[in-house]
Design an enzyme around this catalytic site. Sequence first.
Site, mmCIF file in Angstrom:
data_model
loop_
_atom_site.group_PDB
_atom_site.id
_atom_site.type_symbol
_atom_site.label_atom_id
_atom_site.label_comp_id
_atom_site.label_asym_id
_atom_site.label_seq_id
_atom_site.Cartn_x
_atom_site.Cartn_y
_atom_site.Cartn_z
ATOM 1 N N ASP A 123 37.582 39.480 43.429
ATOM 2 C CA ASP A 123 38.266 39.573 42.138
ATOM 3 C C ASP A 123 38.628 41.032 41.841
ATOM 4 O OD1 ASP A 123 37.944 36.839 41.908
ATOM 5 O OD2 ASP A 123 36.368 36.928 40.381
ATOM 6 N N LYS A 129 40.541 32.257 32.467
ATOM 7 C CA LYS A 129 41.372 31.433 33.351
ATOM 8 C C LYS A 129 40.726 30.059 33.408
ATOM 9 C CE LYS A 129 43.006 31.305 38.205
ATOM 10 N NZ LYS A 129 42.625 31.715 39.587
ATOM 11 N N HIS A 172 39.155 35.746 48.685
ATOM 12 C CA HIS A 172 39.550 36.962 47.961
ATOM 13 C C HIS A 172 38.320 37.599 47.310
ATOM 14 C CE1 HIS A 172 39.264 33.946 44.788
ATOM 15 N NE2 HIS A 172 39.118 34.926 43.920
ATOM 16 N N HIS A 196 35.034 35.395 48.155
ATOM 17 C CA HIS A 196 34.788 33.987 47.835
ATOM 18 C C HIS A 196 36.068 33.162 47.935
ATOM 19 C CE1 HIS A 196 35.857 36.053 44.095
ATOM 20 N NE2 HIS A 196 36.250 34.904 43.588
#
Length: 335
Positions: free
Chosen positions: A223, A202, A221, A277
Amino acid sequence: MEVERVQAIVSSSLTKDNIPIEFIRPEDEQPAITTFHGPIPDIPVVDFSDPDQGNVIRSMADASRDWGIFQVVNHGIPFDLIQRLQLVGKEFFDLPQEEKEVYAKPHGAPSIEGYGSKLGRDVNGKKNWADHLFHRIWPPACINYQFWPRNPPSYREVNEEYAQEVRKVVDKLFKWLSVGLGLEPDVLKQGAGGEEIEYLMKINYYPPCPRPDLTLGVASHTDLSAMTVLVPNEVPGLQVLKDGVWIDAKYIPGALIIHIGDQIEILSNGKYKAVQHRTTVDKEKTRMSWPIFLEPPAEFVVGPLAQLVDPQEPPKYKPKKFKDYSYCKLNKLPQ
Ligand code: OGA
Ligand code: NI
């Protein structure tokens, strides 16, 4: 339907100190109010050139248990290659908007790959101050070159070279994280999909923002991945939640930032923690980052490793196909 890119909003319609309401976070998320300033330890740093391998393994295991994140220096990927990866990514985002839209994620496509901005909004109706490009880079069978920029011309070669180098680092990470749990070296990698683990690249593009105090690049969130290997540019912005406060990640030129994701938390039955994070944005500078999400194949079932479960330590998570786990997470359904 035309989707508005954050980069396009910035270059067209912004006044000096206003941002559209959908980017303004509620107070309990605003970085100006919620960032901790004070004496606090930095995210742990692991030096792969340390001749004491036991020390490397211990520090990775401690960091994965207490933080869910650490930075790796002297990992063996040439600094020059990291700089080329950053340059070709920046050159893509510097292309005219219509040229980037050629790579737009097709509307309604099942895969996440392509150029875009976060569709939909989060629970409180807010948008992220970021655009992105997603494409898989490994294994060869899951690469869709249609989502790889053809401009700049060296984009493909540089990303292929980076994929080869990052695989070597990933193998060491999996191995040492396994040993750090007291297990055989290949257990964690096999538990996350083995040679079929998918490397999803990404690029995050966070344009300058007139009110960085009010908005977020990416909201809080963990991962979905097993693990995420991230290269940032020199503009700070990554924050991690540690002991209830948000702290800034220090920029170390050339370092890789390793996030423990949900799938390793599950495999380790909670011994390693997926890190919570988020990212902030800058008033004048463009922040960029290049995470690679290491994901199990869609049909692969991930659950707590049998070696880590016993009557004293019952399983804390249900075994699930990665695609079902992702679906529930993305749609905010219980796991
Ligand atoms: C992400 C993310 C962090 C960063 O894309 O999942 O957390 O530093 N990015 O950009
Ligand atoms: Ni993330």
